[in-house]
Scaffold this motif. Sequence first.
Motif, short mmCIF file in Angstrom:
data_model
loop_
_atom_site.label_atom_id
_atom_site.label_comp_id
_atom_site.label_asym_id
_atom_site.label_seq_id
_atom_site.Cartn_x
_atom_site.Cartn_y
_atom_site.Cartn_z
N HIS A 1 0.38 17.64 -21.01
CA HIS A 1 0.33 16.81 -19.81
C HIS A 1 -0.66 17.38 -18.78
CE1 HIS A 1 1.76 15.49 -15.77
NE2 HIS A 1 1.82 14.34 -16.40
N TYR A 2 -1.37 16.50 -18.13
CA TYR A 2 -2.33 16.89 -17.08
C TYR A 2 -1.95 16.14 -15.80
CZ TYR A 2 -6.73 18.00 -14.73
OH TYR A 2 -7.67 18.48 -13.85
N THR A 3 -1.97 16.84 -14.67
CA THR A 3 -1.66 16.23 -13.38
C THR A 3 -2.91 16.14 -12.51
OG1 THR A 3 0.59 17.14 -13.45
CG2 THR A 3 -0.20 16.34 -11.32
N ASN B 1 -2.68 12.31 -21.79
CA ASN B 1 -1.34 12.27 -21.22
C ASN B 1 -1.42 12.84 -19.81
OD1 ASN B 1 1.41 12.49 -20.65
ND2 ASN B 1 1.67 14.34 -21.89
N PHE B 2 -1.55 11.96 -18.82
CA PHE B 2 -1.70 12.46 -17.45
C PHE B 2 -0.89 11.61 -16.48
CE2 PHE B 2 -5.02 9.23 -17.68
CZ PHE B 2 -5.03 8.66 -16.41
N CYS C 1 -19.19 14.41 -11.84
CA CYS C 1 -18.23 13.39 -12.25
C CYS C 1 -17.00 13.45 -11.35
CB CYS C 1 -17.80 13.58 -13.70
SG CYS C 1 -16.97 15.16 -14.02
N SER C 2 -16.26 12.36 -11.32
CA SER C 2 -14.95 12.36 -10.69
C SER C 2 -13.91 12.75 -11.73
CB SER C 2 -14.63 10.96 -10.15
OG SER C 2 -14.39 10.06 -11.22
N MET C 3 -12.68 12.97 -11.28
CA MET C 3 -11.59 13.27 -12.22
C MET C 3 -11.42 12.13 -13.21
SD MET C 3 -10.12 16.24 -11.48
CE MET C 3 -8.57 16.01 -12.30
N LEU C 4 -11.40 10.91 -12.71
CA LEU C 4 -11.21 9.75 -13.60
C LEU C 4 -12.35 9.64 -14.60
CD1 LEU C 4 -9.98 6.99 -11.09
CD2 LEU C 4 -8.60 8.37 -12.68
N GLU C 5 -13.57 9.89 -14.16
CA GLU C 5 -14.72 9.82 -15.06
C GLU C 5 -14.67 10.92 -16.11
OE1 GLU C 5 -17.59 7.87 -11.59
OE2 GLU C 5 -17.74 9.99 -12.10
N ALA C 6 -14.18 12.12 -15.71
CA ALA C 6 -14.05 13.22 -16.66
C ALA C 6 -12.99 12.90 -17.72
CB ALA C 6 -13.70 14.51 -15.93
#
Length: 358
Positions: free
Chosen positions: A238-240, A303-304, A285-290
């Motif tokens: 899991h990633y937060t 899984n985030f 990059c942004s988090m979403l883009e990464a």
Amino acid sequence: MNIALVTGSAGLIGSESAAFLSDKFDLVVGIDNNLRQYFFGKDGNTEWNRNRLEESLPNYKHYSVDIREASQLEPIFKEYGSDIKIIVHTAAQPSHDWAAKEPFTDFGVNATGTLNLLEMTRLHAPEAVFIFTSTNKVYGDNPNYLPLVELETRWEIDESHPYFKDGIDEKHSIDHTKHSVFGASKVAADIMVQEYGRYFGLKTGIFRGGCLTGPNHSGAQLHGFLAYLMKCAITGNHYTIFGYKGKQVRDNIHSHDLVNMFWHFYQNPRPGEVYNAGGGRFANCSMLEAITLCEKITGNKMNFSYSETNRIGDHIWYISDLNKFKSHYPGWNWEYGLEETLVQIHDGIASRLAGSAI
């Protein structure tokens, strides 16, 4: 004998420096006591990387000493003395979240450790070039007060602002702002390295890194953004995402490209000079883009989850302007783009997981 000394030599930038310099110097002296494992647990363990260096570099010699203790550093500097031609200081406590738990430890490693190394250099190797890996966190929260615009997958700076074209330059204020405990300890070290260049005349260079990344990073939840993200993408862990809708932007520089900056500086040092060092507009990059890139490379759905609570001292948008460095060292340029770097990170993590190295 010509010697390169590298602190934090089993970490990402330290190990890249050791490998890069190994065919340019007679001996590479590495200093690293694996304190990263104390900071971040088993994810932060760098023992595998130390072993890799000792096996692959015949002229590498390792010392497991604590930079907070000048008494442990002095015998090394006395032994090698003026044969030391370059010192690449990468050892650090690198997390603003972790620093708040143990401010004495954080300041001891980042500030006192740096002062110890500077003084050892002044006393025993005054002609050596001293490279310091600082951080963009010395700017504190100031970048968050720039005129930012929310786009579909990222925050971006308003097109009318001077920083839009190339990013944040070295004139951006480091004052009158909240830094986090980590940011403050790195400011202390950053200024001291400048002072040993400007006051004592040592050949010091300060590199304020954006996100430093590459295939040999022991990424953990609290530090090592892309490496830890890719590890979660591979394993399904899991990633937060913490705050800012996952649209916070980072520029990312491959460890080789950063160490190549150090090498250019070494060949023509400018004492006390400060440079921003990151991926700039070339790699960010942004988090979403990464996350999208990691899913593309692994073929796995990540899984985030999202937490509204952002990290203290976190930047909403940070892209480094490297024009100053490029003007001083026009022979340097980036070699590794973002997706190529992520593929290398993927392959390195997958290989180590297969061999149970992490």
